[in-house]
Write a protein that holds these residues in place. Sequence first.
Motif, PDB file in Angstrom:
ATOM      1  N   ALA A  16      -3.852  -6.546   5.215  1.00 54.23           N
ATOM      2  CA  ALA A  16      -5.296  -6.440   5.010  1.00 54.23           C
ATOM      3  C   ALA A  16      -5.818  -5.084   5.484  1.00 54.23           C
ATOM      4  CB  ALA A  16      -6.008  -7.580   5.739  1.00 54.23           C
ATOM      5  N   LEU A  19      -4.868  -2.320   3.072  1.00 53.97           N
ATOM      6  CA  LEU A  19      -5.675  -2.350   1.848  1.00 53.97           C
ATOM      7  C   LEU A  19      -7.064  -1.752   2.079  1.00 53.97           C
ATOM      8  CD1 LEU A  19      -5.379  -4.720  -0.929  1.00 53.97           C
ATOM      9  CD2 LEU A  19      -7.727  -4.390  -0.148  1.00 53.97           C
ATOM     10  N   SER A  23      -8.319   1.824   0.466  1.00 49.39           N
ATOM     11  CA  SER A  23      -9.476   1.824  -0.447  1.00 49.39           C
ATOM     12  C   SER A  23     -10.357   3.054  -0.214  1.00 49.39           C
ATOM     13  CB  SER A  23     -10.287   0.541  -0.271  1.00 49.39           C
ATOM     14  OG  SER A  23     -11.063   0.614   0.908  1.00 49.39           O
ATOM     15  N   ILE A 107     -10.916  -8.644  11.784  1.00 53.59           N
ATOM     16  CA  ILE A 107     -11.431  -7.304  11.524  1.00 53.59           C
ATOM     17  C   ILE A 107     -12.384  -7.296  10.326  1.00 53.59           C
ATOM     18  CG2 ILE A 107     -10.686  -5.019  10.691  1.00 53.59           C
ATOM     19  CD1 ILE A 107      -8.105  -6.348  12.592  1.00 53.59           C
ATOM     20  N   PRO A 109     -14.048  -5.150   7.504  1.00 56.33           N
ATOM     21  CA  PRO A 109     -13.713  -3.878   6.845  1.00 56.33           C
ATOM     22  C   PRO A 109     -14.686  -2.756   7.210  1.00 56.33           C
ATOM     23  CG  PRO A 109     -13.568  -5.680   5.275  1.00 56.33           C
ATOM     24  CD  PRO A 109     -14.132  -6.263   6.534  1.00 56.33           C
TER      25      PRO A 109
ATOM     26  N   GLY B 288      -9.248 -11.847   7.610  1.00 59.46           N
ATOM     27  CA  GLY B 288      -8.950 -10.509   7.097  1.00 59.46           C
ATOM     28  C   GLY B 288      -8.790 -10.533   5.575  1.00 59.46           C
ATOM     29  N   PHE B 289      -8.044 -11.522   5.106  1.00 57.71           N
ATOM     30  CA  PHE B 289      -7.861 -11.652   3.649  1.00 57.71           C
ATOM     31  C   PHE B 289      -9.169 -12.012   2.952  1.00 57.71           C
ATOM     32  CE2 PHE B 289      -3.174 -12.654   4.476  1.00 57.71           C
ATOM     33  CZ  PHE B 289      -2.776 -11.386   4.101  1.00 57.71           C
ATOM     34  N   ASN B 291     -12.206 -11.482   3.870  1.00 50.59           N
ATOM     35  CA  ASN B 291     -13.131 -10.341   3.857  1.00 50.59           C
ATOM     36  C   ASN B 291     -12.848  -9.413   2.686  1.00 50.59           C
ATOM     37  OD1 ASN B 291     -14.612 -11.050   6.090  1.00 50.59           O
ATOM     38  ND2 ASN B 291     -13.335  -9.878   7.529  1.00 50.59           N
ATOM     39  N   ILE B 292     -11.562  -9.264   2.380  1.00 48.99           N
ATOM     40  CA  ILE B 292     -11.188  -8.395   1.261  1.00 48.99           C
ATOM     41  C   ILE B 292     -11.500  -9.058  -0.073  1.00 48.99           C
ATOM     42  CG2 ILE B 292      -9.189  -7.394   0.069  1.00 48.99           C
ATOM     43  CD1 ILE B 292      -8.009  -6.984   2.944  1.00 48.99           C
ATOM     44  N   ARG B 297     -16.001  -4.147  -3.423  1.00 47.92           N
ATOM     45  CA  ARG B 297     -15.542  -2.763  -3.307  1.00 47.92           C
ATOM     46  C   ARG B 297     -14.034  -2.640  -3.452  1.00 47.92           C
ATOM     47  NH1 ARG B 297     -17.591  -0.902   2.400  1.00 47.92           N
ATOM     48  NH2 ARG B 297     -17.207  -3.114   2.746  1.00 47.92           N
ATOM     49  N   PHE B 298     -13.315  -3.696  -2.984  1.00 47.04           N
ATOM     50  CA  PHE B 298     -11.860  -3.565  -2.962  1.00 47.04           C
ATOM     51  C   PHE B 298     -11.230  -3.815  -4.329  1.00 47.04           C
ATOM     52  CE2 PHE B 298     -13.040  -4.562   1.461  1.00 47.04           C
ATOM     53  CZ  PHE B 298     -12.666  -3.355   2.000  1.00 47.04           C
ATOM     54  N   ILE B 300      -9.504  -5.991  -6.110  1.00 47.70           N
ATOM     55  CA  ILE B 300      -8.057  -6.179  -6.226  1.00 47.70           C
ATOM     56  C   ILE B 300      -7.719  -7.076  -7.401  1.00 47.70           C
ATOM     57  CG2 ILE B 300      -7.475  -5.733  -3.815  1.00 47.70           C
ATOM     58  CD1 ILE B 300      -7.595  -8.728  -3.341  1.00 47.70           C
ATOM     59  N   LYS B 304      -2.703 -10.026  -6.681  1.00 50.81           N
ATOM     60  CA  LYS B 304      -2.937  -9.768  -5.259  1.00 50.81           C
ATOM     61  C   LYS B 304      -3.839 -10.859  -4.655  1.00 50.81           C
ATOM     62  CE  LYS B 304      -1.317  -6.258  -2.785  1.00 50.81           C
ATOM     63  NZ  LYS B 304       0.029  -6.568  -2.298  1.00 50.81           N
ATOM     64  N   TYR B 308      -2.886 -13.244  -1.544  1.00 51.27           N
ATOM     65  CA  TYR B 308      -3.646 -13.348  -0.301  1.00 51.27           C
ATOM     66  C   TYR B 308      -4.074 -14.778  -0.027  1.00 51.27           C
ATOM     67  CZ  TYR B 308      -3.855  -8.236  -0.028  1.00 51.27           C
ATOM     68  OH  TYR B 308      -3.534  -6.926   0.067  1.00 51.27           O
TER      69      TYR B 308
END
Lengths: 123, 494
Positions: A16, A19, A23, A107, A109, B288-289, B291-292, B297-298, B300, B304, B308
């Motif tokens: 994570a 990534l 980015s 965390i 981002p 963490g995953f 959030n992505i 913005r990410f 993916i 992917k 995740y």
Amino acid sequence: MALIAIIDDDPDIIEASTLVLQSKGYDTVSASNPTDGFKKIMELQPQLIILDVMMEEPDDGFFLAQKLRRNKITTPILMYTSVSKTIGFEYAAGEMVPVDDFVEKPISPDELLNKVENLLKKK
Amino acid sequence: MDTEKIPRVLVVDDEKGLRVGTGRLLEMEGFSVQTAENGTEGILLGTREDFDLAIIDMKMPDIDGIEVLRKIRKSKPNTVCFIATAYASYETAIEATRIGAFGYIPKPFSPEELIQQLNKGYSQRLLLLESEKLKKEREENLLELAGEKSRLNAIINAIISGVIVVNKTGEIVYFNHAAIKNLNLDELNIGDRYEEKMPQKVNDLIEEIISSEIKTQKSLAIQIEIIKPNELIAEIICTPVLHPDGSFAGVVLVIRNITEMKKIEIIKSQFISMVAHELKTPVAAVQGFLNILIDDRFNIGYEKQKEYLSRSVVRLSSLLDLVNDLLDISRMETKSKKREIEKLNVPEIIDNCIITLELEIKKKSIRIIRNTLQQECNLFADSNEITRVFTNLLSNAIKYNKDKGSISINIEENKNFIIARIEDTGIGMKPEEKDKLFQEFFRAKNENTRGISGTGLGLTIVRRIIESYHGKMEVESTYGIGTAFTIYLPKSYK
């Protein structure tokens, strides 16, 4: 773009974090234990080190930070903490622990990117 | 004159007429009279019985009156004695009073004169008796008080808490042995200044109590590490002592050794922070995953995203395992789960465990070798708990084994124990890893254990179950070769 080393024993956290950092265009390198981490840092000379506070042993991230400083590595270190008060040690930024900033898990981002940007700017 | 009691008088005189006359006169006046006709008889009566009054003739043929007086006084000091004599002289009168005669009656005497003297003497007798009574009472009180004091001393010295009393001027006026021990002092003496003996923080509390304007019964307490690190921790409670009228008398300190309690507290809080860390780790990974995944913005790709999500599912299921293990441990600790003790056949239990683990065994192509000769090895225990022991041990033997490795299972029994040995051909443990094997959450981390999941509580649970049955467990391990667990379970459990 800056190279950032991520040392954490949790592959999901490395994934994570990588990534998120990529980015923004940062290059990353990772290690899952203090020994590999130390080797990669000495070899690749990253501009920033992200270090988990606890990997194989309580506070071994903290000991790795000390080892790096003893080896005259002045690269900024951002420390990942999980329980801010872990076993035995209490942390206050800068004091006792030779790191430059902390990010508490999980965390976010934005927080990670902000702190990384600040530390790189300072340098 | 005392109306309730008849005063008893001893008359010692060698002259018969006088004895009889005096006796009659005194009896008429309400006295009870006994007579002695010479000195010897006078001494005999006067020392044997406690007369209120005695009239002793000075001149007698055998022993003179002064000697009779001396003997009676010595034996019965509260008998009020008079000396009577016809040969009155100033010297004899002085001598008689010197050795304790109350009065001096010159012969011949008038009845009025005698009665007046005796009444005076009897008042003196009553005073003497009263003061004797008071003296006796006082002595008894003192004796009781001394007994009470020594009893209190014995009690205070016997209690394991230290006690120190400081008076209002700051002097130590009382302490027991435990006080010296619990404060780790070299010595302590009555009269020592508290500031010179007590730790600074305790001094501050005593000072606060002594100097405060309003004295209440409120206590101040403090915990101090007397010997570092955590060798001796004392709790000191300072309480003002007030006189019955409310005025300030001093401070009493009670010093308790709370080292063991503190150590348990430290272990508990370490355990809690480890649990928090272990619980937070998978949460942090999943978050963490997420959030992505949630953040555009990410951007993916689908593959992917799926990766995740499935990694998140794995982390959540290990979190669930951890919570379940923690609940099991807590149930074991509080003994809230009722045991169902029944007759179990250990080989059969192990067979069932192997069936539930079949998928994992096949995945790693592990060969199971049973060396058990007997079909029956019976044990009285709770089926769930024994199943848990073997499931955890076998699951470890699979997880930490090499691909295409093997697990040998050997069950035997002796008079008291079922002995089960589970040996794998796995990665083994380094000596330092073996030492930490039973620590909660310890999981060996090295190049061989990467990708092996677990809560770090499996062996903790195994050990706790075995110990609760008064059994034991042995571990042998060689790094790179394999590990063998041998467990001893008592056949009957009560």
